[in-house]
Design an enzyme around this catalytic site. Sequence first.
Site, PDB file in Angstrom:
ATOM      1  CG  ASP A  67      -0.284  -0.423   2.509  1.00  0.00           C
ATOM      2  OD1 ASP A  67       0.959  -0.449   2.559  1.00  0.00           O
ATOM      3  OD2 ASP A  67      -1.009  -0.725   3.469  1.00  0.00           O
ATOM      4  CG  ASN A 136      -9.150  -1.589  11.730  1.00  0.00           C
ATOM      5  OD1 ASN A 136      -8.198  -2.192  11.246  1.00  0.00           O
ATOM      6  ND2 ASN A 136      -9.650  -0.493  11.186  1.00  0.00           N
ATOM      7  CG  HIS A 138      -5.930  -2.240   8.668  1.00  0.00           C
ATOM      8  ND1 HIS A 138      -6.148  -0.996   9.220  1.00  0.00           N
ATOM      9  CD2 HIS A 138      -4.592  -2.399   8.671  1.00  0.00           C
ATOM     10  CE1 HIS A 138      -5.005  -0.452   9.546  1.00  0.00           C
ATOM     11  NE2 HIS A 138      -4.043  -1.276   9.221  1.00  0.00           N
ATOM     12  CD  GLU A 143      -8.763   0.929   7.606  1.00  0.00           C
ATOM     13  OE1 GLU A 143      -8.784  -0.003   8.443  1.00  0.00           O
ATOM     14  OE2 GLU A 143      -8.178   2.003   7.803  1.00  0.00           O
TER      15      GLU A 143
END
Length: 241
Positions: A67, A136, A138, A143
Amino acid sequence: MRIYKVKDYKEMSRKAANIIAAQVILKPDCVLGLATGSTPEGIYEELIEGYQKGDLDFSAVRSVNLDEYKGLAPDNNQSYRYYMRTKLFDHINIKAENYYLPDGMAKDDQEECTRYDNVIRTLNGVDLQLLGLGLNGHVGFNEPADHFAKGTHLVKLAESTIEANSRFFESYDDIPKYAYTMGILSIMKARKILLVVNGAKKAQILKEVIQGPITPRVPASVLQLHRDVTIIADEEALSLL
Ligand code: GLP
């Protein structure tokens, strides 16, 4: 899933670096999928050491990163390109033309995503994908969502991710709110996956990733479906399992 429980961060880093090193030795022109964040930093230090000792040769290795933040130039010290250069690439003999990241400064989002998917395709996919785990759940910047994204796409970062990243930026306005990330399908197509997790703050999410339902609400839970996943986690991260 193969799960290795290790004592601490150092041991996690060493074990993961050994697996990456084995991949590079077995297939000198392999394609590594690389990750950023604080978790892999120790792995990169170990790989640099392996290179300096003469045990590892990256001259034919290709790599694709997961990313990149949208809007950060390559020389911005918070860009993932900068991270990869300073923490790994500038210290080993990988060729500059052989490592790839999404272009945070791309003008057209869709074109950039298509370009990046083509890069991965042209390399014939990823041999070994290294992953960290977001708080979370990811992976990359996939996400929690209603569905699993397939290819590279632009993501609006979750507030919790923006908050977690705030430690690296001077003000809220400076923190990128969007990023390009490889999709879940691209990650799942990697021939081998190596997930590294440390620290008590990730214990709850790691339990959900390994034992919970497979859901895009916990993106990394999809790894349960991959046939060659190795998880290296320290005692704290595995304390709830
Ligand atoms: C970022 C990266 C992820 C990384 C995650 C966890 O959001 N895009 O690839 O895995 O953070 O970061 P850390 O390792 O610092 O906990």
